[in-house]
Design a protein around this motif. Sequence first.
Motif, short mmCIF file in Angstrom:
data_model
loop_
_atom_site.label_atom_id
_atom_site.label_comp_id
_atom_site.label_asym_id
_atom_site.label_seq_id
_atom_site.Cartn_x
_atom_site.Cartn_y
_atom_site.Cartn_z
N ALA A 122 -18.24 13.96 80.96
CA ALA A 122 -18.77 13.14 82.05
C ALA A 122 -20.28 12.93 81.90
O ALA A 122 -20.78 11.82 82.11
CB ALA A 122 -18.47 13.79 83.39
N ARG A 123 -21.01 13.99 81.52
CA ARG A 123 -22.46 13.87 81.40
C ARG A 123 -22.85 12.90 80.29
O ARG A 123 -23.69 12.01 80.49
CB ARG A 123 -23.07 15.25 81.12
N VAL A 124 -22.25 13.05 79.12
CA VAL A 124 -22.58 12.15 78.01
C VAL A 124 -22.09 10.74 78.32
O VAL A 124 -22.79 9.75 78.06
CB VAL A 124 -21.96 12.68 76.71
N GLY A 125 -20.90 10.63 78.90
CA GLY A 125 -20.40 9.31 79.30
C GLY A 125 -21.32 8.65 80.30
O GLY A 125 -21.60 7.44 80.21
N LEU A 126 -21.83 9.41 81.26
CA LEU A 126 -22.75 8.86 82.27
C LEU A 126 -24.03 8.37 81.62
O LEU A 126 -24.54 7.30 81.97
CB LEU A 126 -23.06 9.92 83.32
N ALA A 127 -24.57 9.15 80.67
CA ALA A 127 -25.80 8.74 80.00
C ALA A 127 -25.61 7.42 79.27
O ALA A 127 -26.44 6.50 79.36
CB ALA A 127 -26.26 9.83 79.03
N VAL A 128 -24.51 7.30 78.54
CA VAL A 128 -24.26 6.08 77.76
C VAL A 128 -23.96 4.89 78.67
O VAL A 128 -24.51 3.79 78.49
CB VAL A 128 -23.10 6.32 76.77
#
Length: 523
Positions: free
Chosen positions: A404-410
């Motif tokens: 979720a964190r990496v997806g949110l950043a992208v």
Amino acid sequence: MLAARLRVGLGGQGVAVSGRGWGRVAFSAVGVAVGLTVLIGGLGASAMVPRLAGAGWEPPYSLDVRPSAYLVISMAALAILAGTGGLAAGLVAVRRGWDARGLSAFGALSAVVLGFLPPSGSSDHLSYAAYGRIAVLGLDPYAVPPEGVPGDPVTADVEEWRGTTSVYGPVATAVQALASLVGGDSVRLTVFGLSVANVAAFLGTGWLLRRLWADPERRRRVALLWTANPLLLYHLVAGAHVDVLALVFVVAAVVTFGRLPVVSGALVGLGMAVKLPVGLVSLGIAWALRRDVRRLLAVAGSALVVLVAAYALVGGHALDQVRRASEFVSLAVPWQLVDGRRHGFGLPRDVIRFAWVAVAVLLAWLLLRALPRAYPAGARPAGAPPYGEGAPPDTGEDARSAAARVGLAVVSAWLLAAPYSLPWYDGLGFALLAMVPASGFDGFAVARTGLLSLAYLPAREAGRPPELDWLVTVVRSQVVPWALTALLAGLVWWALARRPRSPSGPAGPPPSAPSRGSRSPSR
């Protein structure tokens, strides 16, 4: 007054009282925002609500008040302002201990009520109904625009996009065709079928997000940032935008990738077969699985199979309109200020097409540095908050939290940097934001959606009096792009000021041995 109440009591008691105070402000503002949104739809056809042809007994239902454009647009502006303020107050309240009791039920009930009202804010649902109708008639919505079916009772009601073929994926077209089968010649009943699908997807996404976590604080974030989010209820539910159909698939993919990687990949493929950009979420899943090649290949392989199979059924030309749309620059984004096609100066579209990707990569890197990581299961040190930065040494980030964190950043980098962006696109960002710990980025996300929402009052052109053209020529084309530019600069400054976080936590004393009476680190 709140400051005085905050000083009442000792330790956490004052914080809890303050949280309840902010919570009352949040619930009141959210209630006003949702109430106005319901009222706009309930008043019937107006500058905000396109007329729906069909029998009066057919859903969706509304009065026939015919309110003035000035009234309904003012109501929409107030709904957006109240909703943005309510979200901001709610984020403060949740971090100060507000239990947000009843918020999820209120949001779910509001979504159901809005599903029985005619869609408002734009006329996109009329295009969805037309694409479904074209498919049911045995024609190709990727080759035949609504104006290519003259005299049809459904395609005749399309407003702004009469000459445009479908830009949506095969799964979206299948849902639109199913709604058309139910609705037949009735625009009203066809649109209601689309609204039912959207409400089901919205509630399903909220259920998945809530089931994802057992921690009460995370569930409160889900209630606030998704289920009862007044800006999402305004755009995704009341606006009946197709984006929510894609979101339920990719959220389910994040939920299942650990135990059911093949299913997760298939869900990603289905989401991309509604709207291709939601596939950015897969980068977060890939990061979480980077050390598990077998599961990573299972996710990637099944996603590719489903996506290719879906487009093979309709033909590769279904991507033609997507390629054309990639060259657009919308009025409310910062790139509009330097768009050479609209001004006598500025950048060519080809330059913008490459420049925004470079900006997005930079933003993604900054957000990856700045967004806090969640504690892995069972790794919370004594005295620490339920989740957030500062996990003990030698413990890894929870896999779904990492995805979720990496997806949110992208995804956020794409939303902030893309030359074509509309407020209902932000639903994907909020779905991911509800999965990660609280941070200063919450405020930037809420402010961006609020600003972009104000730029599209309303998003449809029909019914807006010429005296209100300044909403487009001034607010949408000048005020909001400059405001979003300033917001972007503030976000960059915030991200640069944050120290990179790691599973071993921030610099300083080990979080596993906090000093007595110390407060949890700021998130």
